[in-house]
Design a protein around this motif. Structure first.
Motif, short mmCIF file in Angstrom:
data_model
loop_
_atom_site.label_atom_id
_atom_site.label_comp_id
_atom_site.label_asym_id
_atom_site.label_seq_id
_atom_site.Cartn_x
_atom_site.Cartn_y
_atom_site.Cartn_z
N ARG A 96 0.81 -1.22 0.00
CA ARG A 96 0.00 0.00 0.00
C ARG A 96 0.84 1.26 0.00
O ARG A 96 0.44 2.30 -0.52
N LYS A 139 -10.68 -2.12 12.12
CA LYS A 139 -11.47 -2.51 10.95
C LYS A 139 -12.17 -3.85 11.23
O LYS A 139 -13.35 -4.04 10.86
N ASP A 184 -1.25 12.39 5.14
CA ASP A 184 -2.29 11.82 4.27
C ASP A 184 -1.81 10.51 3.67
O ASP A 184 -2.54 9.54 3.56
N TYR A 231 -3.13 4.66 4.72
CA TYR A 231 -3.11 3.66 3.66
C TYR A 231 -4.41 2.88 3.51
O TYR A 231 -4.66 2.26 2.49
N ASP A 232 -5.23 2.88 4.56
CA ASP A 232 -6.45 2.06 4.48
C ASP A 232 -7.72 2.92 4.53
O ASP A 232 -8.80 2.41 4.81
N ILE A 233 -7.55 4.21 4.22
CA ILE A 233 -8.71 5.09 4.36
C ILE A 233 -9.82 4.75 3.37
O ILE A 233 -11.00 4.85 3.69
N ASP A 234 -9.44 4.31 2.18
CA ASP A 234 -10.48 3.97 1.20
C ASP A 234 -11.38 2.85 1.72
O ASP A 234 -12.60 2.91 1.59
N THR A 235 -10.77 1.85 2.31
CA THR A 235 -11.55 0.73 2.86
C THR A 235 -12.48 1.23 3.94
O THR A 235 -13.68 0.88 3.98
N LEU A 274 -13.64 4.23 4.44
CA LEU A 274 -14.72 5.10 3.93
C LEU A 274 -15.79 4.29 3.19
O LEU A 274 -16.97 4.61 3.23
N ARG A 275 -15.35 3.21 2.55
CA ARG A 275 -16.34 2.32 1.91
C ARG A 275 -17.25 1.70 2.95
O ARG A 275 -18.46 1.60 2.77
N GLN A 312 -17.98 2.99 5.74
CA GLN A 312 -18.86 4.05 6.23
C GLN A 312 -20.05 4.25 5.29
O GLN A 312 -21.19 4.44 5.73
N GLN A 313 -19.76 4.17 4.00
CA GLN A 313 -20.84 4.34 3.02
C GLN A 313 -21.90 3.25 3.15
O GLN A 313 -23.08 3.48 2.96
#
Ligand SMILES: NC(=O)C1=CN([C@@H]2O[C@H](COP(=O)(O)OP(=O)(O)OC[C@H]3O[C@@H](n4cnc5c(N)ncnc54)[C@H](O)[C@@H]3O)[C@@H](O)[C@H]2O)C=CC1
Length: 564
Positions: free
Chosen positions: A348, A455, A479, A483-487, A489-490, A492-493
């Motif tokens: 990552r 997580k 920022d 490294y795992d912010i996309d996961t 945020l997904r 969260q969605q």
């Protein structure tokens, strides 16, 4: 304890009557004084034969193993002469001849010689568990050799990771290891000398005496062990600097806290199970006990006498018996270790990889727990990593690994591991798990790779279909380090009950950031990340009204050990 002492199997259950009276496996020169009950007699209990005796001490389980003799001859030990072949650390003058027995135990509680093993440990460990690895291994650019030469420096455990006692959640195969230093934890709280058993008082006096020479005691202990039992050397990693310390620390810590019965039994049972992966056997325990008594005899010259030795023998016998019984029980339903093939390796950042493995047989665990992991490049060096997800139907397990400078295992995992490589995993451990009996909100702080078990907790809540609020603060230095912010945020969605807040160092830092939100007094808190973050996080969360018993986190001892 991340080094093997011994254990496992039930082949220590022969009919030998080694644990009778106060003698245990040892043959103390003199039986304990009349009226001083042995720690428990010979009745075994439902939990591996260890339970509280009336006097509050741990009962000696009935499963005898073998009689052993103290190390060296009586004359050698009395004169402080090392057994043949054992070098004495040079910085100390020859030990004085044994002094007369000490007078009545004093009342002042002494500080522990060594920090209680976290489990923590783990500690396993301690502790087991900075970064993800030692800070004293080979330079980062060094390529670890496949079972090659012994490293010259020690490696500390990866990340520490024993949670504060959970709210009733049981680990699949391993009970929670204690978190002696965890805020709010009552584990291993010291029984005052006024309430302490006679054995505990004698043991504390030994501990006080050896504290200033703990390094020498350790060196001597291992010298005795390996000179007398060279076959045991192969159970330990080639580089012993830090690893070796863990065994003795765990033993001494356990001995010092023998009066803290239920907590200690949990701790020792965990250790016993965890030692199966080292290939330890019941027959190894007497060898370790001999070396322990030998080292203490040599360095606790002022306080050592027959009574003290008898106390140590009884205590060690009890400790080891609990570990053996626990390992034997665990053997009936769980392997000593799992092989796990790397099936994907996702770099990552230049130094963080998400490594996914497939265990060779089912691996039951709970979200929020961690495992110990050994790579083929560094045999017998185990590090702790959290499962970066809740259990999956395909059985795959993922870990977030950050290569830290001089970290042998972490660098191997990040820079060398590829699909097809086979790792070994120890049993799951840790109690930073979700309490599904409440619908309290969950406040989760994950710093750096400490986001991994957070997580897993989120996924666990999602799978249980709960509607409790879960607030995740994900801290990072920059920022780039998120490294795992996309996961996150997904997630969260997908889940309206989940709020994820990235906190990058700047105007505010991770623990303080929670102050801008809240109130939190109705939340349970989960902390995972560097030790400094956990320390300040606990302070912050207490400050906003979350009681200690609702704050769970990795073992501070293990975190500190990892920074060695
Ligand atoms: N890989 C894993 O499975 C797990 C790793 N860990 C531990 O998490 C840690 C992660 O290390 P890195 O990613 O290098 O983290 P890092 O050093 O990049 O820090 C991560 C966050 O923690 C904050 N922080 C660091 N020190 C702090 C302090 N003294 N006070 C307040 N906030 C502080 C930083 O501001 C940042 O927001 C390691 O110690 C590792 O052992 C914990 C659990 C699981």
């Amino acid at each position: 304890m991340d080094a093997p002492t011994a254990t496992s199997a039930d082949n220590g259950t022969s009919g030998e009557n080694g644990a009778r009276g106060g003698g245990g496996w040892f043959t103390p020169r003199k039986q304990p004084a009349e009226g001083r009950p042995a720690p428990g007699g010979t009745e075994s209990s439902a939990r591996g034969g260890a339970e509280s005796a009336d006097d509050g001490r741990i009962a000696t389980p009935s499963r005898p193993v073998a009689s052993i003799r103290p190390v060296g001859t009586g004359a050698e030990r009395a004169a402080g002469t090392p057994p043949r072949g054992v070098a004495v650390p040079q910085t100390r003058t020859a030990p004085e001849a044994r002094r007369p027995p000490v007078s009545a135990p004093h009342e002042t509680p002494a500080p522990p010689v060594v920090p209680p093993y976290g489990a923590g440990a783990a500690y396993d460990a301690s502790s087991p568990y900075g970064g993800n690895d030692p800070h004293h291994g080979p330079p980062q650019h060094d390529t670890p050799s496949h079972g090659g030469a012994a490293p010259h420096q020690s490696s500390a455990p990866h990340h520490p990771h024993q949670a504060v006692p959970s709210h009733g959640a049981d680990a699949p195969h391993s009970g929670p290891a204690p978190d002696p230093g965890g805020p709010g934890s009552v584990l291993f709280s010291r029984v005052s000398d006024q309430k302490a058993s006679p054995d505990a008082i004698l043991i504390r006096r030994t501990m006080e005496e050896i504290a200033p020479v703990a390094d020498k005691v350790t060196s001597y202990f291992y010298a005795l062990l390996f000179v007398r039992h060279p076959d045991l050397r192969s159970l330990f990693p080639a580089a012993m600097d830090t690893q070796r310390d863990r065994l003795l620390k765990a033993l001494l810590t356990a001995a010092e806290h023998m009066d803290n019965t239920p907590v200690l039994v949990d701790y020792l049972e965990h250790l016993g199970r965890g030692h199966r992966k080292y290939g330890t056997q019941p027959a190894h325990y007497p060898a370790v006990g001999e070396a322990l008594i030998g080292a203490l005899t040599r360095y606790a010259t002022t306080t050592w006498n027959e009574e003290t030795e008898a106390a140590w023998v009884r205590t060690y016998t009890t400790i080891s018996q609990i570990m053996i019984d626990s390992a034997a029980e665990n053997e009936r339903h769980a392997p000593a270790w799992w092989h796990a093939e790397v099936v994907s390796h996702d770099l990552r950042t230049p130094d963080i990889a998400v490594v996914t493995v497939r265990p060779d047989q089912p691996y039951p665990f709970l979200a929020g727990q961690y495992t110990s992991l050994e790579t083929p490049w560094w045999p017998r060096i185990w590090r702790h990593y959290s499962f970066a997800g809740a259990p999956r139907s395909d059985g795959l397990l993922s870990f977030h690994v950050k290569a830290v400078p001089a970290g042998w295992v972490s660098n191997a995992l990040v820079h060398h591991a590829r699909p097809g490589d086979v790792l070994r995993l120890g049993p799951p451990a840790g109690s930073m798990v979700v309490d599904h009996t409440t619908d309290n909100g969950m406040l989760c702080l994950g710093g750096g790779t400490g986001i991994a078990p957070i997580k897993a907790l989120v996924e666990d809540v999602a799978e249980h279909g709960e509607r409790r609020p879960v607030e995740v603060f994900y801290g990072a230095r920059s920022d780039h380090d998120l490294y795992d912010i996309d996961t996150m945020l997904r997630l969260q969605q997908s889940h309206p009950w989940l709020q994820v807040r990235p906190i990058v160092d700047g105007r505010t830092q991770l623990p303080d950031a929670v102050l801008e939100y809240g109130p939190w007094n109705e939340y349970d808190a989960f902390l995972s990340g560097p030790v400094g973050m956990i320390r300040s996080g606990v302070d912050t969360l207490r400050g906003v009204g979350i009681p200690s018993e609702r704050i769970r986190h990795d073992s501070l001892e293990e975190l500190v050990a990892a920074a060695d």
